[in-house]
Structure formats: structure tokens, C-alpha cells
Design a protein around this motif. Sequence first.
Motif, short mmCIF file in Angstrom:
data_model
loop_
_atom_site.label_atom_id
_atom_site.label_comp_id
_atom_site.label_asym_id
_atom_site.label_seq_id
_atom_site.Cartn_x
_atom_site.Cartn_y
_atom_site.Cartn_z
N ARG A 9 0.90 -0.91 -0.02
CA ARG A 9 0.02 0.25 0.39
C ARG A 9 0.87 1.09 0.11
O ARG A 9 1.50 1.72 1.26
CB ARG A 9 -0.81 0.61 1.45
CG ARG A 9 -1.59 -0.97 1.07
CD ARG A 9 -2.71 -1.03 2.41
NE ARG A 9 -3.90 -1.35 1.72
CZ ARG A 9 -5.18 -2.15 2.17
NH1 ARG A 9 -4.75 -2.70 3.57
NH2 ARG A 9 -6.10 -3.20 1.86
N ASP B 75 -0.72 4.64 0.42
CA ASP B 75 -0.49 5.53 1.24
C ASP B 75 -0.69 5.01 3.08
O ASP B 75 -0.40 5.21 3.97
CB ASP B 75 -2.32 5.67 1.31
CG ASP B 75 -3.14 4.44 1.44
OD1 ASP B 75 -2.48 3.52 0.53
OD2 ASP B 75 -4.68 5.08 1.13
N LYS B 76 -0.08 4.12 3.07
CA LYS B 76 0.66 2.78 4.29
C LYS B 76 1.92 3.19 4.74
O LYS B 76 3.08 2.67 4.20
CB LYS B 76 0.26 1.11 4.42
CG LYS B 76 0.55 0.92 5.78
CD LYS B 76 -0.19 0.81 6.86
CE LYS B 76 -0.03 0.62 8.25
NZ LYS B 76 0.12 1.40 9.01
N LYS B 77 1.83 3.61 6.61
CA LYS B 77 3.07 4.56 6.67
C LYS B 77 3.78 3.70 7.20
O LYS B 77 3.21 2.28 7.89
CB LYS B 77 2.98 5.53 7.31
CG LYS B 77 2.50 6.84 7.30
CD LYS B 77 2.72 7.52 8.72
CE LYS B 77 1.47 9.26 8.68
NZ LYS B 77 0.77 9.01 9.41
N ARG C 274 -0.43 -8.66 11.49
CA ARG C 274 0.21 -7.49 11.27
C ARG C 274 0.28 -7.17 9.94
O ARG C 274 -0.28 -6.40 8.94
CB ARG C 274 0.82 -6.88 11.93
CG ARG C 274 0.50 -6.49 13.40
CD ARG C 274 -1.03 -5.71 13.56
NE ARG C 274 -1.31 -5.36 14.58
CZ ARG C 274 -0.90 -3.62 15.63
NH1 ARG C 274 0.03 -2.83 14.21
NH2 ARG C 274 -1.09 -3.57 16.46
N VAL D 276 -2.51 -5.80 6.59
CA VAL D 276 -2.69 -4.04 6.55
C VAL D 276 -1.13 -3.55 5.32
O VAL D 276 -1.97 -2.74 4.97
CB VAL D 276 -1.83 -3.49 8.41
CG1 VAL D 276 -0.55 -3.70 8.06
CG2 VAL D 276 -2.55 -2.05 8.31
N ASP E 296 -1.92 -4.48 -0.50
CA ASP E 296 -3.37 -3.77 -1.32
C ASP E 296 -4.07 -4.95 -1.91
O ASP E 296 -4.69 -5.02 -2.69
CB ASP E 296 -3.13 -2.96 -2.65
CG ASP E 296 -3.49 -1.77 -3.38
OD1 ASP E 296 -4.66 -1.88 -2.42
OD2 ASP E 296 -3.05 -1.95 -4.08
N PHE E 297 -4.12 -5.81 -1.29
CA PHE E 297 -5.63 -6.28 -1.07
C PHE E 297 -7.37 -5.51 -0.15
O PHE E 297 -6.75 -5.31 0.02
CB PHE E 297 -5.84 -7.80 -0.81
CG PHE E 297 -3.87 -8.31 -1.26
CD1 PHE E 297 -4.40 -8.41 -2.57
CD2 PHE E 297 -3.21 -8.81 -0.83
CE1 PHE E 297 -3.12 -8.74 -3.46
CE2 PHE E 297 -1.95 -9.29 -1.56
CZ PHE E 297 -2.15 -9.47 -2.68
N THR F 187 -8.22 -6.82 2.84
CA THR F 187 -7.82 -6.70 3.70
C THR F 187 -8.56 -6.88 5.36
O THR F 187 -9.40 -5.46 4.99
CB THR F 187 -6.63 -6.24 4.06
OG1 THR F 187 -6.54 -5.08 4.12
CG2 THR F 187 -5.39 -6.14 3.51
#
Lengths: 380, 276
Positions: B14, B16-18, B61, B64, B67-68, B70
Motif C-alpha cells: 500500500r 498510503d500505509k506508513k 499485522r 495492513v 493492497d488487497f 484486507t
Amino acid sequence: MANNDPPKKLLLQGNEAIVEGALAAGCRFFAGYPITPASEISEMMSVRLPRQDGTFIQMEDEIASMGAVVGASLAGVKSMTATSGPGFSLMQENLGFACITETPCVIVNVMRGGPSTGLPTSPAQGDVMQARWGTHGDHPVIVLAVSSVGDCFDITIHAFNLSEKYRVPVIILSDEVVAHTREILALPAGDKIEVIDRIRPSTPPEWYIPYEENSRGVPPMAAMGEGYRHHVTGLIHDQRGFPTQKPKETEAFMKRLFRKITHGFYEIQMTKSIMMEDAEVAVIAYGSVARSAQRAVMQARQQNIKAGLLQLITMFPFPKNAVDTALRQCRSVLVPEMNIGQISREVKRANTSDCRVLKYNRIDGQIITPTEIFTELKDM
Amino acid sequence: MPNNATRLPHDYLRHDKKFPHVWCPGCGNGIVLGSLIRAIDNIGLEKDEIVMASGIGCSGRLPVYVDFNTLHTTHGRALTFATGIKLAKPSLKVIAVMGDGDATAIGGNHFIHAARRNLDLTAIIINNQIFGMTGGQYSPTTPYGCKASTALYGNIEHAFSIAELAVTAGASYVARSSVFHAKLLDKIIAQGIQRRGFSVIVAMSNCHVQYGRRNQMGSPVIMMEWLRDHAVRIEKAGDLPAKDLQDKFTIGVLADVDKPDYIEEYQKIRERAKEG
């Protein structure tokens, strides 16, 4: 096209009417585990759902049933489970997951005597507070109570509609008496039934923010597999669905969960008033006890006692305004319950007038009869 | 064209995931996630059709970051949610990722029944033989005699063999590899996803922080060597005397049975119900 056929009349027990209501509301997934006195709901769902291309599954326990129900709803299908006290205890974990992920679903709890295995074939109303606070942590939830076969049909449809509209699990509290009493149900034509579906996102997937604030506090909900890939978690999450521990984001999220329900009080909090217009004494009751109370109130009227009934259909969020109005109007109210007084305490909390709030309780697995309530009313 | 090492993270993680992720340096979870992504890429599945569900713990974890669709569920319950999703929308490929404690302690009941039911799900169990996230308590796969934060005097319970349990419970595809044997892991994850019915992939992994440190294996390298030295190809295991297989684990495919899955069976129920 309007359907002018007369409503179909069926002789059903409460559990069966719940199934009819659920199917009419669009429920197409049911997961459950056998338990008295709720098993008829599973049995009938296992027959009816496959005919409508829906799915019934008997899971390995109630924990799994609740997980499957939430999973099906996340995939876009309206879903339900049904159980009784011991099973309801097991469902609390994943009920909390439904609360925090704002997943619509309906849970029917046909109450029997408790605690623990208790009185499996006897009626009780001992799970009222568990329905409100059974899963851990602060959370909003809607709890509705049914008192008749007709209710079982109508209120189940309401339950699905509220669940879809507010993205919140809705619990229906029934009891062994309502579940197994047979009455005539006039089944309305499908086009006469209002069915509400969750709002789906209208933005393109790349703009979708799954838990975005809006004026209603209820974000549009995308089903899995429709292009709106996002993360769903039981952790406190930010607007995009990712876990967060930031105090501001946590508080904003929690406040929105409660605000969306508060905004809907006007339609969520349902009560029924019978002969309350000029009542000086009143009964506040719910579930099968409300049936006895109605009869007792009529008896009292025949003896010129100005009695009325305020029936609670919505238990939580507690219909404080309707109760407050009744308390201000009457010199005393009676709260009969098949528990040690779980709702009478809520009524007392709502009481700001000098109205006397009296309890009447049975915890012996027996119903409360009209005569018992009438006897109390005479002295009020 | 960029090679896989740069393309796969771009395509599947992803944006946009930090980051950084939550795992300790040297953790095997990343290797399993890498294998899963390579397997999915090799099969050529669309991201929209994949659901990745997890339970609680370090393994919880994994979803998260990718990009599915989730879902991070409750402890031990990933398979129950996965069951609901798959039944509601059978076109989705549903993959549940769990840890050993998650899948076989608190989730043991769901695990055996999912195998028995044979619904078309893929269960990936990362077995690091310990409850890692909560601080190294013994799990149902902690070996007898090993130390854990709740077994400082040695573990007196005997370990489950997860893959053998799954075979007995009726899973149609069961295979095991380790994070040292990543190529085999890629292959069996891909097979598990492609087979109909319930597929179980056990990935033996390392928790050098919570398990290794208490058992004289306090670095990822030592634990990788342990995995290398204790794995026996299943094809060769038959030729070895029993004493050589003690404290070893087999890697390869333990079961591969083609039988109708739950959804195919349920379709028959629908047809019968409509006739009646």
C-alpha cells in the motif's frame, strides 16, 4: 406495480416470524449454532435461504457464527444469527468487532433463564444489560424487544433497516414465550415493506476514504471485491482504516460512533403507548411481559383506574424522552420484568419528577401474568 | 522492465500505509509475506479478487501492508470471518494468515472445523513456536522442554503438529515449508490458492527475540540454520529411520486430494431446496 392481493395469513410462532421478517428485509446469510429456545430460527433458515440463493451454515460454535455473519456482511450480504443466553455470551467478542468496524448485522437473542445454562426451556429477560454492555469497551448498539408474532416480523425488518442505515449491529431481544407462541401473522406484500440498504460509495475507488467524517456520521460502505480495496480492523483506526493510537484520532472516531446513533434518536427510539392519554398510573414493560401488562391495563380501566401502558420496543439507546413524559404525567409507574430489575433501574435514572417507580420481578422461570400486574396496579 | 525486487513492492504494498512495519529485524513474517505476494503474482490474480484476513498477534499485522481487501479480525477467528466472506461472495479468493497460537490455541476449534468443512479457503499458518507479540509465552507448538516466558522451568506440554492435524481433519491440500526454504514456500502457497477446497500452508518461522533468546538461538541467523538443519524433504523422510526424524519436521506436500468443496456441495442444496 402495486400488488393489491390481500395479505397472506400464516399461523406462525415467534421464531418463524423472525425468519419471515429477516427474509423480507433482504437477509441472505445466516450462521448459527443449535440452542434452545432459538433453534427453530436456524432450522427454518436452513430450509428457506437456499431457495432464495442465500446461504445457511451451521458453524462450530457461536463465536464462529458471529464471525461468519460479520464476514458475510463485509462482503455485501445482509446477515443474521440467532441464539440464546449461553450462545449470546460467546458472541460478545465478535459483536464488538462489528461495533468497531461498523458492520451491519442482526443478532437475535431468545432469552431463557440464566446465568450459565440456567433454565433452557423457561422464559426470562435477564440479558437486557448484557445486550447493552456485553462486549467490552464503550460502544453504541441498538437493542430492540419483541412481544408478539407480529412484532417478530415487523421489528426484525426494522432491525435490518436500522442496522444498514446506521452501520451498527442490532440486537433483537425475544424470550421463550414470544418465540414459541403461535399467532396469526398477516404477511404484507413485498412491495408494501420498506427495505433500507446500506449506502455504497459513489466516489471512484481512488477517492474512497472508508471511514470519512460526514454530516450523518455514517460513512458509505464498500463491499469487498468491488474495487474499493481498504483495510478493516478491530483496532482503533483512522479515517482510512489504518490502526492509530493518536489521542485526537481515537477520540474523533469514538465520538463519531456515538454521534451517528444520537443523531438518529428520533427514529431509533421506538415505543408504543396504550391508553396513556389520560393515564395517572402506568406500566412500563417490554417483551412478553408487555402483553400481560396490556391485559392488566384493560382490566384496570374496567374498574375506572386510569391506567396506561408504555411499551418499550427500543431498549437501547434507552428511550429516555418517552419514559420521561410518562413519568411526568403519572403519579406512579410499575416496571414488571422477568429479571431482578434491569430496566427499572434505567427508568429510575430517567426520572426527574416525583413519580414513584415501582418494580415487580420474577426470577423463577415463570411468566408474569395479567392478574399479577393488575393486583399491583390497584394499589398504585 | 524493473525486476521483481522493485516491481512487486510497488505493485502490491500500500502506497498510503506508513512504514516501518511492526516486526522485529530478522523476523520471518516478511519472508512469508514476500512468498505470498510472489505466489499471487505468479498466478496472475487481480488484487480486487483477493481477500486477506488475519487474526491477532505479529502475523495479524500482515494484511495492513498489502493492497488487497484486507481484514484484521479477532484472536483465533480469522477463519470464521473468512468463511462468511467466501460464502457470501464465492468469486473472491480468501486467504487467512494466522500464527501458531492464533490458529491452534484460541482458534483450534475453528481450524479443525474449517478443514473438515472443506470450504475453498487458503490458510497460511506462520509457526514460530511461540506467542511472540505478547512476550514469548508457550504456544501449542512450543517443543517439549523448551523455555518460554510462562515456562521458565521448561515446557511440559507436547506440541501439535499443525500440518498432520489438518490432514487428519480433512483439509484437501496440506503442505509445509519454512522461511529458510522460501522457493518451496512460494510454490506451495501458489498451489494452495489454486486448489479447490481447504488448503493449509504451514510456514515454519523464526522468532529469535521471544523464542530463540530463551533457547540458545538468539539471532535470526542461528534460527535460519536451525530451520535448514531440521527440515527433511517429505520425499526422503520415508527412507530415514525413525530416530533420524526425531525433532525434525518434513517439508513438502502432505496431502493433495481433489474433492468437491463446500460451495459446490451447497449449490446442490440450493437445487434440491428449489425442487422441494
